[in-house]
Design an enzyme around this catalytic site. Structure first.
Site, mmCIF file in Angstrom:
data_model
loop_
_atom_site.group_PDB
_atom_site.id
_atom_site.type_symbol
_atom_site.label_atom_id
_atom_site.label_comp_id
_atom_site.label_asym_id
_atom_site.label_seq_id
_atom_site.Cartn_x
_atom_site.Cartn_y
_atom_site.Cartn_z
ATOM 1 N N PHE A 37 5.153 -3.150 5.901
ATOM 2 C CA PHE A 37 4.271 -3.727 5.842
ATOM 3 C C PHE A 37 5.326 -4.193 4.088
ATOM 4 O O PHE A 37 4.729 -3.729 3.406
ATOM 5 C CB PHE A 37 3.499 -3.814 6.204
ATOM 6 C CG PHE A 37 2.310 -5.525 6.269
ATOM 7 C CD1 PHE A 37 2.542 -6.495 6.501
ATOM 8 C CD2 PHE A 37 1.455 -4.919 4.672
ATOM 9 C CE1 PHE A 37 1.623 -7.549 6.448
ATOM 10 C CE2 PHE A 37 0.767 -6.431 4.327
ATOM 11 C CZ PHE A 37 0.725 -7.054 4.799
ATOM 12 N N TRP A 75 4.737 0.455 8.106
ATOM 13 C CA TRP A 75 3.911 0.012 9.728
ATOM 14 C C TRP A 75 4.356 0.913 10.965
ATOM 15 O O TRP A 75 4.685 0.958 11.423
ATOM 16 C CB TRP A 75 5.682 -1.289 10.003
ATOM 17 C CG TRP A 75 5.249 -2.389 11.302
ATOM 18 C CD1 TRP A 75 5.146 -1.849 13.017
ATOM 19 C CD2 TRP A 75 4.567 -3.600 11.621
ATOM 20 N NE1 TRP A 75 4.430 -2.856 13.726
ATOM 21 C CE2 TRP A 75 3.578 -3.855 12.678
ATOM 22 C CE3 TRP A 75 3.916 -4.208 10.048
ATOM 23 C CZ2 TRP A 75 3.679 -5.385 12.470
ATOM 24 C CZ3 TRP A 75 3.035 -5.128 10.213
ATOM 25 C CH2 TRP A 75 2.816 -5.619 11.512
ATOM 26 N N GLY A 78 -0.075 -1.421 16.748
ATOM 27 C CA GLY A 78 -1.802 -1.245 17.632
ATOM 28 C C GLY A 78 -2.639 -2.296 17.597
ATOM 29 O O GLY A 78 -1.301 -3.702 17.957
ATOM 30 N N ASP A 166 -15.264 -8.651 3.603
ATOM 31 C CA ASP A 166 -15.214 -9.265 4.480
ATOM 32 C C ASP A 166 -14.848 -8.539 5.912
ATOM 33 O O ASP A 166 -13.927 -8.437 6.025
ATOM 34 C CB ASP A 166 -13.527 -10.118 3.665
ATOM 35 C CG ASP A 166 -13.078 -10.789 5.144
ATOM 36 O OD1 ASP A 166 -13.909 -11.453 6.000
ATOM 37 O OD2 ASP A 166 -12.017 -11.473 4.664
#
Length: 277
Positions: A37, A75, A78, A166
């Site tokens: 990623f 990565w 999931g 958040d």
């Protein structure tokens, strides 16, 4: 930063595609069975989060000639959590770990982050609402302002920890091996842990299960916690109401007004009922 440009950095043998997101700065790179990623200009906070096991492992960081920094994370297969899964004790344990991490706190402070006092945040939001005439236009906002002023004293002189700010279920990733990670740390700040706790309790946990969840988190319920929790929920609702009205997002603004109606009622009723037991 486009896909072709990234291939020049990684090599033509890598297949690269955009990972989505609002910024368009995240990518997935794959070479045979190796997957990464990638993100441009991630916060240096990422290294500490990785070391603490809160985000997937940071594999490498590269600084480019133009000053950009590319980070590559492991990565992991999931999925995002479903809303009902926010009730799981694994979420409470992860949040407790974050709030009690001195490493995360020290890193944010080294990055120049400093706590913003609740009073300063409140006055800023109130002034923005006043300038745009929002306070006079909506009785829900007027009631929320009155509640915020009434509860403001209980927010002072509280413990300051790293808060994610958040805590949407979409930001919690559960791997196929059962490891839980919390991602998207752009809004993190040093603040009262009630800010994070309140988001989870109010929007994901049935009130009858609050005590159990707090025990799993590692604290007992007390009146000041719930008063502070509602204070931050009300302030966030006002902030986002202003945000959506500025952007003429009428439907989203209406939903925030609905939130305010609910929060104004529950800020008094839930606390009173809770401690009448």
């Amino acid at each position: 930063m486009g896909v072709n440009w990234l291939k020049q950095v990684l090599g033509k043998e890598w297949h690269i595609e955009k990972a989505g997101g609002l910024t368009g700065e995240a990518f997935i790179a794959e070479n045979n069975r190796n997957r990464l990623f990638l993100k441009r200009n991630s916060s240096p906070f990422l290294a500490v989060l990785s070391a603490e096991g809160i985000v997937p492992k940071l594999v490498w960081t590269k600084r480019l000639e133009n000053g950009d920094v590319i980070t590559a994370q492991e990565w992991l297969d999931g999925r995002e959590l479903m809303p009902i899964e926010m009730q799981h004790k694994q979420v409470a344990a992860l949040l407790n770990k974050i709030h009690n991490s001195s490493e995360l706190l020290h890193m944010l402070m080294r990055m120049g982050r400093r706590p913003i006092t609740p009073e300063d945040r409140y006055l800023q939001v109130k002034e923005e609402l006043r300038q745009r005439g929002i306070i006079d236009s909506y009785p829900e906002v007027q009631e929320a302002i009155a509640n915020l002023e009434h509860l403001l004293p209980v927010t002072r002189d509280q413990e300051q920890v790293v808060c994610h700010c958040d805590l949407n279920h979409n930001n919690l990733l559960l791997t196929n091996e059962g490891q839980l990670y919390l991602v998207d740390w752009e809004n993190a700040m040093i603040a009262d842990p009630a800010m994070d706790i309140g988001t989870i309790l109010k929007w994901y946990i049935p009130p009858e299960d609050w005590k159990k969840w707090l025990q799993e988190y590692g604290i007992s319920n007390d009146q000041l916690l719930f008063e502070r929790m509602y204070w931050y929920l009300l302030l966030d609702a006002l902030y986002f109401l202003n945000w959506h009205l500025q952007r003429e997002e009428v439907e989203k603004a209406r939903l925030r007004l609905d939130d305010l109606l609910l929060l104004n009622r529950d800020a008094a009723d839930t606390i009173r009922d809770w401690f009448a037991e």
